[in-house]
Design a protein around this motif. Structure first.
Motif, mmCIF file in Angstrom:
data_model
loop_
_atom_site.group_PDB
_atom_site.id
_atom_site.type_symbol
_atom_site.label_atom_id
_atom_site.label_comp_id
_atom_site.label_asym_id
_atom_site.label_seq_id
_atom_site.Cartn_x
_atom_site.Cartn_y
_atom_site.Cartn_z
ATOM 1 N N PHE A 46 -10.356 -30.193 10.248
ATOM 2 C CA PHE A 46 -11.479 -29.715 11.054
ATOM 3 C C PHE A 46 -12.685 -29.565 10.135
ATOM 4 O O PHE A 46 -12.611 -28.872 9.110
ATOM 5 C CB PHE A 46 -11.158 -28.368 11.703
ATOM 6 N N ARG A 47 -13.791 -30.156 10.503
ATOM 7 C CA ARG A 47 -14.954 -30.214 9.623
ATOM 8 C C ARG A 47 -15.602 -28.850 9.390
ATOM 9 O O ARG A 47 -16.398 -28.682 8.455
ATOM 10 C CB ARG A 47 -15.980 -31.202 10.174
ATOM 11 N N ALA A 48 -15.276 -27.828 10.192
ATOM 12 C CA ALA A 48 -15.881 -26.500 10.051
ATOM 13 C C ALA A 48 -15.624 -25.884 8.689
ATOM 14 O O ALA A 48 -16.400 -25.031 8.235
ATOM 15 C CB ALA A 48 -15.363 -25.567 11.147
ATOM 16 N N ILE A 49 -14.561 -26.300 7.991
ATOM 17 C CA ILE A 49 -14.228 -25.715 6.693
ATOM 18 C C ILE A 49 -15.316 -25.988 5.657
ATOM 19 O O ILE A 49 -15.437 -25.272 4.657
ATOM 20 C CB ILE A 49 -12.863 -26.253 6.188
ATOM 21 N N LEU A 50 -16.134 -27.000 5.894
ATOM 22 C CA LEU A 50 -17.192 -27.340 4.940
ATOM 23 C C LEU A 50 -18.350 -26.349 4.983
ATOM 24 O O LEU A 50 -19.053 -26.171 3.973
ATOM 25 C CB LEU A 50 -17.692 -28.757 5.234
ATOM 26 N N LEU A 51 -18.567 -25.691 6.116
ATOM 27 C CA LEU A 51 -19.700 -24.772 6.259
ATOM 28 C C LEU A 51 -19.637 -23.592 5.287
ATOM 29 O O LEU A 51 -20.636 -23.310 4.611
ATOM 30 C CB LEU A 51 -19.803 -24.281 7.708
ATOM 31 N N PRO A 52 -18.512 -22.853 5.182
ATOM 32 C CA PRO A 52 -18.489 -21.738 4.224
ATOM 33 C C PRO A 52 -18.775 -22.163 2.793
ATOM 34 O O PRO A 52 -19.435 -21.432 2.041
ATOM 35 C CB PRO A 52 -17.070 -21.177 4.364
ATOM 36 N N CYS A 53 -18.297 -23.334 2.404
ATOM 37 C CA CYS A 53 -18.480 -23.815 1.037
ATOM 38 C C CYS A 53 -19.957 -24.065 0.724
ATOM 39 O O CYS A 53 -20.504 -23.522 -0.243
ATOM 40 C CB CYS A 53 -17.657 -25.084 0.821
ATOM 41 N N LEU A 54 -20.611 -24.886 1.554
ATOM 42 C CA LEU A 54 -22.015 -25.215 1.293
ATOM 43 C C LEU A 54 -22.932 -24.011 1.519
ATOM 44 O O LEU A 54 -23.927 -23.838 0.808
ATOM 45 C CB LEU A 54 -22.442 -26.384 2.181
ATOM 46 N N PHE A 55 -22.595 -23.187 2.497
ATOM 47 C CA PHE A 55 -23.400 -21.996 2.752
ATOM 48 C C PHE A 55 -23.360 -21.043 1.554
ATOM 49 O O PHE A 55 -24.400 -20.524 1.123
ATOM 50 C CB PHE A 55 -22.903 -21.280 4.011
ATOM 51 N N CYS A 56 -22.178 -20.816 0.995
ATOM 52 C CA CYS A 56 -22.058 -19.924 -0.168
ATOM 53 C C CYS A 56 -22.759 -20.513 -1.388
ATOM 54 O O CYS A 56 -23.358 -19.777 -2.184
ATOM 55 C CB CYS A 56 -20.585 -19.662 -0.480
ATOM 56 N N LEU A 57 -22.698 -21.828 -1.539
ATOM 57 C CA LEU A 57 -23.399 -22.469 -2.651
ATOM 58 C C LEU A 57 -24.913 -22.313 -2.476
ATOM 59 O O LEU A 57 -25.634 -22.052 -3.457
ATOM 60 C CB LEU A 57 -23.009 -23.947 -2.712
ATOM 61 N N SER A 58 -25.398 -22.436 -1.256
ATOM 62 C CA SER A 58 -26.821 -22.225 -0.966
ATOM 63 C C SER A 58 -27.223 -20.797 -1.317
ATOM 64 O O SER A 58 -28.270 -20.562 -1.931
ATOM 65 C CB SER A 58 -27.111 -22.484 0.523
ATOM 66 N N LEU A 59 -26.391 -19.840 -0.906
ATOM 67 C CA LEU A 59 -26.672 -18.426 -1.195
ATOM 68 C C LEU A 59 -26.644 -18.142 -2.693
ATOM 69 O O LEU A 59 -27.457 -17.351 -3.198
ATOM 70 C CB LEU A 59 -25.633 -17.541 -0.513
ATOM 71 N N LEU A 60 -25.705 -18.770 -3.385
ATOM 72 C CA LEU A 60 -25.599 -18.574 -4.838
ATOM 73 C C LEU A 60 -26.910 -18.950 -5.521
ATOM 74 O O LEU A 60 -27.429 -18.198 -6.361
ATOM 75 C CB LEU A 60 -24.443 -19.403 -5.398
ATOM 76 N N PHE A 61 -27.463 -20.091 -5.160
ATOM 77 C CA PHE A 61 -28.724 -20.519 -5.769
ATOM 78 C C PHE A 61 -29.877 -19.618 -5.346
ATOM 79 O O PHE A 61 -30.801 -19.377 -6.124
ATOM 80 C CB PHE A 61 -29.020 -21.975 -5.406
ATOM 81 N N PHE A 62 -29.831 -19.105 -4.108
ATOM 82 C CA PHE A 62 -30.884 -18.187 -3.672
ATOM 83 C C PHE A 62 -30.842 -16.906 -4.501
ATOM 84 O O PHE A 62 -31.888 -16.409 -4.946
ATOM 85 C CB PHE A 62 -30.734 -17.853 -2.187
ATOM 86 N N VAL A 63 -29.664 -16.348 -4.725
ATOM 87 C CA VAL A 63 -29.541 -15.126 -5.526
ATOM 88 C C VAL A 63 -29.969 -15.394 -6.966
ATOM 89 O O VAL A 63 -30.612 -14.557 -7.604
ATOM 90 C CB VAL A 63 -28.092 -14.587 -5.465
ATOM 91 N N LYS A 64 -29.625 -16.566 -7.472
ATOM 92 C CA LYS A 64 -30.048 -16.929 -8.824
ATOM 93 C C LYS A 64 -31.572 -17.012 -8.941
ATOM 94 O O LYS A 64 -32.140 -16.803 -10.019
ATOM 95 C CB LYS A 64 -29.436 -18.283 -9.225
ATOM 96 N N SER A 65 -32.229 -17.307 -7.816
ATOM 97 C CA SER A 65 -33.690 -17.447 -7.854
ATOM 98 C C SER A 65 -34.401 -16.133 -8.151
ATOM 99 O O SER A 65 -35.576 -16.140 -8.518
ATOM 100 C CB SER A 65 -34.204 -18.017 -6.524
ATOM 101 N N PHE A 66 -33.721 -15.002 -8.007
ATOM 102 C CA PHE A 66 -34.328 -13.718 -8.359
ATOM 103 C C PHE A 66 -34.629 -13.651 -9.860
ATOM 104 O O PHE A 66 -35.547 -12.967 -10.298
ATOM 105 C CB PHE A 66 -33.418 -12.546 -7.967
ATOM 106 N N LYS A 67 -33.832 -14.380 -10.645
ATOM 107 C CA LYS A 67 -34.044 -14.434 -12.092
ATOM 108 C C LYS A 67 -34.763 -15.719 -12.500
ATOM 109 O O LYS A 67 -35.592 -15.710 -13.416
ATOM 110 C CB LYS A 67 -32.697 -14.348 -12.823
ATOM 111 N N GLN A 68 -34.449 -16.804 -11.836
ATOM 112 C CA GLN A 68 -35.061 -18.095 -12.133
ATOM 113 C C GLN A 68 -35.534 -18.735 -10.826
ATOM 114 O O GLN A 68 -34.730 -19.352 -10.118
ATOM 115 C CB GLN A 68 -34.071 -19.014 -12.851
ATOM 116 N N PRO A 69 -36.791 -18.601 -10.473
ATOM 117 C CA PRO A 69 -37.305 -19.079 -9.179
ATOM 118 C C PRO A 69 -37.070 -20.551 -8.896
ATOM 119 O O PRO A 69 -37.081 -20.959 -7.730
ATOM 120 C CB PRO A 69 -38.800 -18.768 -9.271
ATOM 121 N N LYS A 70 -36.830 -21.354 -9.915
ATOM 122 C CA LYS A 70 -36.631 -22.794 -9.692
ATOM 123 C C LYS A 70 -35.450 -23.072 -8.770
ATOM 124 O O LYS A 70 -35.389 -24.115 -8.119
ATOM 125 C CB LYS A 70 -36.427 -23.517 -11.022
#
Length: 522
Positions: free
Chosen positions: A142-166
């Motif tokens: 079921f393709r839904a399993i891909l959503l948590p993975c990419l969503f968490c990776l997106s969030l990880l980079f967003f949280v990292k942007s607090f220290k490195q805006p790039k």
């Protein structure tokens, strides 16, 4: 504080190995059978592998027509190398989800570590590794399993942007790609990004150059999807399941996703989406989640609002369709793992001295005792509980029929429905180039595959070809009739005699399907 560094133990690799084993053990046979959605996704990937076209002959589509629900194509493209390596079979189809599920555990470790610290990161990864909700969908195509993975990776980079805006640009890019994972993402991701913008507008304004670049990157990916979503093809799935407009029903369904029955005791009522006697989470997580949420409210960490936003938004896409849907709310699985990990650390750190050691020992014992109970229920009991909903012996029946010398094989549409047509090219490994020439289309009821045909027996009862082999469904019998088997038997009873050729038994000794020859009653 709980110390992880007294002994030099590679905690993360151990957790990842555990996560992978729970997702890959007996993967080809548990779930016991193979469902039509799985077969459709796998055959599309198989077709792309050999012809660069989907099962309908469309060249490298963004959306796959499938059973007229136009599925996001990212998952199918990720399946291609695994189908190439392991072949067109249940294991080869499901291994993609197992790998994605394991990678999500790795990403959640880094996300929780970035928001809090390494200890919470490790425990969050552990909770996701053993979470019934996440394991279940890591073992199906079921393709839904891909959503948590990419969503968490997106969030990880967003949280990292607090220290490195790039990292804002990478975060936005991945948020855009995440929309191409599953239907729920089309609503959840844009709402979540709006929420992030409202909460962290000062951060985004301060780093507006990166914000603008990120927004442009997101819109380049999002706008084509939005245009498509508003088209008849894009609305096909929504039209099929029905979008609710009754506000009271929407609110009621929204609240259902916070109910103890759904989360801890009963889970999704659809047997393909959960197992008996368990909710989507473990019941021992109840106090951990309560502690985690209370302590998070008191925490001054600015990243906490990401988790609260996540908690508030995750049921919304599903609430417009139905209550208690585990697949439509799969994006919440990492959130509950992180909150549980955070709550566990808060509970342990609250204790002092020997009490801390005792509580730690109890927690470890409870976690692995629950994992043992779940493993028994899933790997031992679940295959027998719901072999029917997974069409457990259908593939075996199709394979047997395909190896016979009959020039004509009729598949009764009562054997699950016309939508089971895709099981035939999947299990017979029909060459995609040949399949394309047949012009198969479920919407137009074009289901003649040459030797194989899917037919409604009732509509052709007076003119059935007695030279063909028939694949029939055995049950349930109309009105508990014991003279004939199932609806097919009832249709054929008065005009045809059956000669049984083959009927395999499932794990419960039940014959779900049968292959027969027909002879007109004299």
């Amino acid at each position: 504080m709980l110390k992880f560094k007294k002994i030099n133990i590679p905690y993360l690799p151990i957790i990842l190995i555990l996560a992978f084993l729970l997702r890959v053990m007996f993967l080809g046979t548990i779930p016991n059978g193979f469902f039509t959605d799985e077969a459709s996704n796998a055959y599309d990937a198989y077709s792309i592998l050999h012809t660069l076209r989907d099962q309908y002959g469309e060249f490298l589509p963004r959306y796959f027509k499938s059973a007229n629900d136009y599925r996001e194509g990212l998952y199918m493209y990720l399946m291609v190398p695994f189908i190439k390596i392991f072949g067109l079979n249940p294991f080869g189809a499901r291994i993609t989800s197992a790998v994605i599920g394991t990678l999500t555990v790795f990403v959640v470790y880094h996300l929780a570590k970035e928001i809090f610290n390494q200890k919470i990161g490790l425990l969050s990864a552990l909770f996701l590794a053993i979470l019934p909700w996440h394991i279940h969908f890591s073992r199906t195509t079921f393709r839904a399993i891909l959503l948590p993975c990419l969503f968490c990776l997106s969030l990880l980079f967003f949280v990292k942007s607090f220290k490195q805006p790039k990292w804002l640009v990478f975060s936005s890019l991945l948020f855009g790609i995440s929309i191409y994972t599953y239907n729920s993402a089309r609503v959840f991701i844009p709402l979540f990004m709006l929420g992030l913008g409202a909460i962290y507008w000062e951060h985004l304004w301060k780093n507006r150059n990166h914000t603008i670049l990120g927004l442009i990157a997101f819109l380049i990916i999002f706008i084509p999807q939005l245009i498509y979503q508003l088209s008849p093809e894009g609305m096909a799935r929504a039209d099929a399941v029905g979008i609710q407009t009754d506000i009271n029903k929407i609110i009621s369904d929204y609240l259902s996703y916070f109910s103890p029955d759904f989360l801890f005791f009963k889970g999704d009522p659809i047997p393909r989406h959960t197992i008996n006697k368990m909710g989507e989470l473990y019941s021992f997580q109840i106090p951990l989640l309560i502690i985690g949420i209370i302590e998070l409210i008191r925490n001054k960490n600015s990243s906490k609002w990401i988790l609260f936003l996540w908690l508030f938004l995750y049921p919304i896409p599903a609430a417009f369709i139905s209550p208690y849907s585990a697949v439509r709310t799969l994006a919440a699985t990492p959130l509950f793992a992180i909150l549980s990990g955070y709550g566990t650390i808060q509970l342990i750190d609250f204790c002092k001295g020997k009490i801390k050691m005792i509580v730690t020992f109890i927690m470890i014992s409870v976690i692995f005792a629950n994992l043992a109970i779940y493993s028994k229920r899933y790997f031992v009991e679940y295959p027998r509980w719901h072999s029917d909903v997974w069409l457990s012996t259908l593939g075996e029946t199709i394979n047997y029929a395909d190896k016979t010398s009959y020039k004509c094989i009729i598949y009764s549409s009562n054997a699950y429905s016309e939508y089971a047509y895709i099981m035939i090219p999947f299990f017979t490994k029909m060459p995609p180039a040949n399949y394309h020439k047949l012009g198969i289309d479920i919407v137009e009821n074009k289901l003649d595959m040459g030797r194989w045909k899917v037919e409604n027996l009732e509509k052709k009862i007076d003119d059935l070809n007695t030279n063909c082999l028939y694949l029939l469904y055995n049950g349930p019998n109309p009105e508990n009739n014991t003279i004939f088997k199932g609806k097919d038997g009832g249709i054929l009873y008065e005009k045809y005699q059956e000669k049984l050729i083959y009927s395999p038994k499932d794990l419960n000794g039940v014959e779900q399907y049968r292959l027969v020859e027909l002879k007109k009653q004299s």
